[in-house]
Motif scaffolding. Structure first.
Motif, PDB file in Angstrom:
ATOM      1  N   LEU A  13       0.815  -1.222   0.000  1.00  0.00           N
ATOM      2  CA  LEU A  13       0.000   0.000   0.000  1.00  0.00           C
ATOM      3  C   LEU A  13       0.842   1.264   0.000  1.00  0.00           C
ATOM      4  O   LEU A  13       1.830   1.371   0.726  1.00  0.00           O
ATOM      5  CB  LEU A  13      -0.909  -0.002   1.233  1.00  0.00           C
ATOM      6  N   GLY A  14       0.403   2.232  -0.802  1.00  0.00           N
ATOM      7  CA  GLY A  14       0.965   3.573  -0.763  1.00  0.00           C
ATOM      8  C   GLY A  14      -0.102   4.549  -0.314  1.00  0.00           C
ATOM      9  O   GLY A  14      -1.181   4.616  -0.912  1.00  0.00           O
ATOM     10  N   VAL A  15       0.159   5.292   0.755  1.00  0.00           N
ATOM     11  CA  VAL A  15      -0.765   6.306   1.280  1.00  0.00           C
ATOM     12  C   VAL A  15      -0.348   7.657   0.707  1.00  0.00           C
ATOM     13  O   VAL A  15       0.776   8.107   0.932  1.00  0.00           O
ATOM     14  CB  VAL A  15      -0.738   6.343   2.823  1.00  0.00           C
ATOM     15  N   VAL A  16      -1.245   8.276  -0.051  1.00  0.00           N
ATOM     16  CA  VAL A  16      -0.933   9.530  -0.742  1.00  0.00           C
ATOM     17  C   VAL A  16      -1.601  10.691  -0.012  1.00  0.00           C
ATOM     18  O   VAL A  16      -2.814  10.698   0.185  1.00  0.00           O
ATOM     19  CB  VAL A  16      -1.418   9.480  -2.209  1.00  0.00           C
ATOM     20  N   ILE A  17      -0.801  11.681   0.366  1.00  0.00           N
ATOM     21  CA  ILE A  17      -1.299  12.844   1.108  1.00  0.00           C
ATOM     22  C   ILE A  17      -0.960  14.109   0.326  1.00  0.00           C
ATOM     23  O   ILE A  17       0.179  14.308  -0.100  1.00  0.00           O
ATOM     24  CB  ILE A  17      -0.651  12.920   2.514  1.00  0.00           C
ATOM     25  N   GLY A  18      -1.965  14.985   0.140  1.00  0.00           N
ATOM     26  CA  GLY A  18      -1.753  16.263  -0.520  1.00  0.00           C
ATOM     27  C   GLY A  18      -1.673  17.396   0.481  1.00  0.00           C
ATOM     28  O   GLY A  18      -1.821  17.189   1.691  1.00  0.00           O
ATOM     29  N   ASN A  19      -1.447  18.597  -0.016  1.00  0.00           N
ATOM     30  CA  ASN A  19      -1.366  19.728   0.905  1.00  0.00           C
ATOM     31  C   ASN A  19      -2.761  20.192   1.321  1.00  0.00           C
ATOM     32  O   ASN A  19      -3.771  19.775   0.753  1.00  0.00           O
ATOM     33  CB  ASN A  19      -0.532  20.872   0.324  1.00  0.00           C
ATOM     34  N   GLU A  20      -2.802  21.054   2.326  1.00  0.00           N
ATOM     35  CA  GLU A  20      -4.083  21.447   2.907  1.00  0.00           C
ATOM     36  C   GLU A  20      -4.912  22.331   1.988  1.00  0.00           C
ATOM     37  O   GLU A  20      -6.142  22.289   2.024  1.00  0.00           O
ATOM     38  CB  GLU A  20      -3.835  22.167   4.235  1.00  0.00           C
ATOM     39  N   GLY A  21      -4.243  23.092   1.137  1.00  0.00           N
ATOM     40  CA  GLY A  21      -4.991  24.007   0.291  1.00  0.00           C
ATOM     41  C   GLY A  21      -5.602  23.350  -0.928  1.00  0.00           C
ATOM     42  O   GLY A  21      -6.795  23.478  -1.198  1.00  0.00           O
ATOM     43  N   ALA A  56      -3.969  14.353   9.039  1.00  0.00           N
ATOM     44  CA  ALA A  56      -4.678  13.483   8.099  1.00  0.00           C
ATOM     45  C   ALA A  56      -3.838  12.251   7.775  1.00  0.00           C
ATOM     46  O   ALA A  56      -4.359  11.131   7.701  1.00  0.00           O
ATOM     47  CB  ALA A  56      -5.017  14.254   6.829  1.00  0.00           C
ATOM     48  N   ALA A  57      -2.537  12.459   7.578  1.00  0.00           N
ATOM     49  CA  ALA A  57      -1.651  11.332   7.296  1.00  0.00           C
ATOM     50  C   ALA A  57      -1.662  10.340   8.451  1.00  0.00           C
ATOM     51  O   ALA A  57      -1.708   9.117   8.234  1.00  0.00           O
ATOM     52  CB  ALA A  57      -0.230  11.839   7.051  1.00  0.00           C
ATOM     53  N   GLY A  58      -1.642  10.855   9.677  1.00  0.00           N
ATOM     54  CA  GLY A  58      -1.643   9.975  10.838  1.00  0.00           C
ATOM     55  C   GLY A  58      -2.935   9.195  10.993  1.00  0.00           C
ATOM     56  O   GLY A  58      -2.929   7.989  11.265  1.00  0.00           O
ATOM     57  N   VAL A  59      -4.059   9.868  10.797  1.00  0.00           N
ATOM     58  CA  VAL A  59      -5.363   9.206  10.943  1.00  0.00           C
ATOM     59  C   VAL A  59      -5.506   8.087   9.911  1.00  0.00           C
ATOM     60  O   VAL A  59      -5.879   6.955  10.241  1.00  0.00           O
ATOM     61  CB  VAL A  59      -6.508  10.228  10.798  1.00  0.00           C
ATOM     62  N   LEU A  60      -5.215   8.382   8.651  1.00  0.00           N
ATOM     63  CA  LEU A  60      -5.357   7.385   7.599  1.00  0.00           C
ATOM     64  C   LEU A  60      -4.337   6.262   7.761  1.00  0.00           C
ATOM     65  O   LEU A  60      -4.665   5.075   7.582  1.00  0.00           O
ATOM     66  CB  LEU A  60      -5.199   8.058   6.231  1.00  0.00           C
ATOM     67  N   ALA A  61      -3.123   6.612   8.125  1.00  0.00           N
ATOM     68  CA  ALA A  61      -2.085   5.591   8.299  1.00  0.00           C
ATOM     69  C   ALA A  61      -2.453   4.606   9.395  1.00  0.00           C
ATOM     70  O   ALA A  61      -2.244   3.398   9.267  1.00  0.00           O
ATOM     71  CB  ALA A  61      -0.746   6.248   8.614  1.00  0.00           C
ATOM     72  N   TYR A  62      -3.029   5.113  10.472  1.00  0.00           N
ATOM     73  CA  TYR A  62      -3.327   4.203  11.580  1.00  0.00           C
ATOM     74  C   TYR A  62      -4.573   3.375  11.354  1.00  0.00           C
ATOM     75  O   TYR A  62      -4.736   2.317  11.975  1.00  0.00           O
ATOM     76  CB  TYR A  62      -3.349   4.962  12.908  1.00  0.00           C
ATOM     77  N   GLU A  63      -5.455   3.792  10.449  1.00  0.00           N
ATOM     78  CA  GLU A  63      -6.513   2.874  10.023  1.00  0.00           C
ATOM     79  C   GLU A  63      -5.884   1.735   9.223  1.00  0.00           C
ATOM     80  O   GLU A  63      -6.282   0.567   9.383  1.00  0.00           O
ATOM     81  CB  GLU A  63      -7.562   3.618   9.182  1.00  0.00           C
TER      82      GLU A  63
END
Length: 247
Positions: A193-201, A232-239
Motif C-alpha cells: 500500500l501507498g498512502v498519498v497525502i496532498g497539501n491542505e490548500g 490526516a496522514a496519521g489518521v489514515l495511516a493508523y486505520e
C-alpha cells in the motif's frame, strides 16, 4: 547519512559542494547570468538532477545572509536521500508487504517532519516526495521528525505519477485522502500500500489522484472541512495499521 544542512553562497563554494558529492536540494541562480562559472554550476546541477531556480538579484539578496552570493546560492540537505528501491528492499528484508507514504505538495517543513515521524511509528518502509513543490530534508524537518529521519528512508523523485506506475507493476495499490472519497473504514488497506497525502490548500493533484486506486474520506464532525496534512496522514495511516494487524 546525516549532513550539516547549510546555505552555500558564492560560485567557488557551490562548485566545491557539487564536486564533493554533497546532496544539494535546491540551487538558485541569477536570472540572465551566462558567464562561465555559473554555466558550469548549472551543468553540474542538471547532471545531479538538482532543482534549479533562476531568480532576480533582489531574491538572492533576501536568501543570502552574508550578501556575497555572486549570483549563486545552494541549499544543501541535512540528510542523504534514499531510493525507492531501498524502501522495497527494506520491506522484503522485514518480510512485510511494502507500506509507503507519497506526499504531493507538502511544502511546510514542519508538516513533512511530522509525517516522517508518523510514517516511522506506523511501520512504513519509506516516504516519497517530489522534487518540485516540496520541502526538502532541512534541519527543521529533521528536528520535527524527532529522530525518525535516522530510521525512515526518504526518496526525492522527479515525477510522482511515474513512480506510482512503476510501483503498481510491483503489485502496490494506492489510496489518497480526499473528503469526497469512500469512508476509510470501508476500504481494504491491507497488502502492498501507498498512502498519498496532498497539501491542505489544494489536496492531491489531479494527475496523482487519477492514479490512485482508492480515495479515502476521513469522517469529520466539526464545523471546518479539513485536517492539517500531517494529522490526516496519521489518521489514515493508523486505520491502515489497524487493518494490517488484523483488528
Amino acid at each position: 547519512m546525516r549532513y550539516e544542512e547549510s546555505v552555500i553562497e558564492g560560485r567557488n563554494a557551490v562548485l566545491e559542494a557539487f564536486r564533493s558529492g554533497k546532496t544539494i536540494d535546491r540551487l538558485f541562480l541569477l536570472k540572465g547570468c551566462q558567464d562561465g562559472p555559473v554555466l558550469s554550476i548549472a551543468r553540474m546541477a542538471r547532471k545531479q538532477d538538482t532543482l534549479i531556480q533562476y531568480v532576480p538579484k533582489v531574491r538572492l539578496d533576501q536568501l543570502c545572509a552574508g550578501g556575497k552570493h555572486q549570483g549563486v546560492i545552494a541549499y544543501a540537505a541535512a540528510y542523504e536521500y534514499a531510493s525507492v528501491e531501498d524502501m522495497l528492499a527494506l520491506a522484503k528484508e522485514k518480510e512485510e508487504p511494502p507500506f509507503l507514504f507519497l506526499l504531493d505538495g507538502i511544502e511546510d517543513p514542519h508538516n513533512l517532519g511530522a509525517i516522517i515521524r508518523t510514517a516511522n511509528l506506523a511501520g512504513a518502509h519509506g516516504v516519497i516526495i517530489p522534487k518540485r513543490r516540496a520541502a526538502g530534508l532541512t534541519a527543521v524537518v529533521a528536528k520535527t521528525s524527532a529522530g525518525a529521519l535516522n530510521y525512515t528512508p526518504v526518496a526525492k523523485v522527479t515525477n510522482l505519477t511515474t513512480v506510482m506506475e512503476e510501483l503498481k507493476k510491483e503489485g502496490m495499490w494506492f489510496v489518497c485522502a480526499d473528503m469526497d472519497g469512500t469512508v476509510m473504514y470501508d476500504l481494504n488497506l491491507t497488502g502492498p500500500l501507498g498512502v498519498v497525502i496532498g497539501n491542505e490548500g489544494e489536496g492531491v493533484g489531479r494527475l496523482v489522484k487519477e492514479r490512485c486506486d482508492m480515495t479515502a474520506a476521513i469522517p469529520m464532525k466539526g464545523d471546518i472541512d479539513s485536517l492539517n496534512a500531517s494529522v490526516a496522514a496519521g489518521v489514515l495511516a493508523y486505520e491502515a495499521v489497524r487493518q494490517r494487524m488484523g483488528r
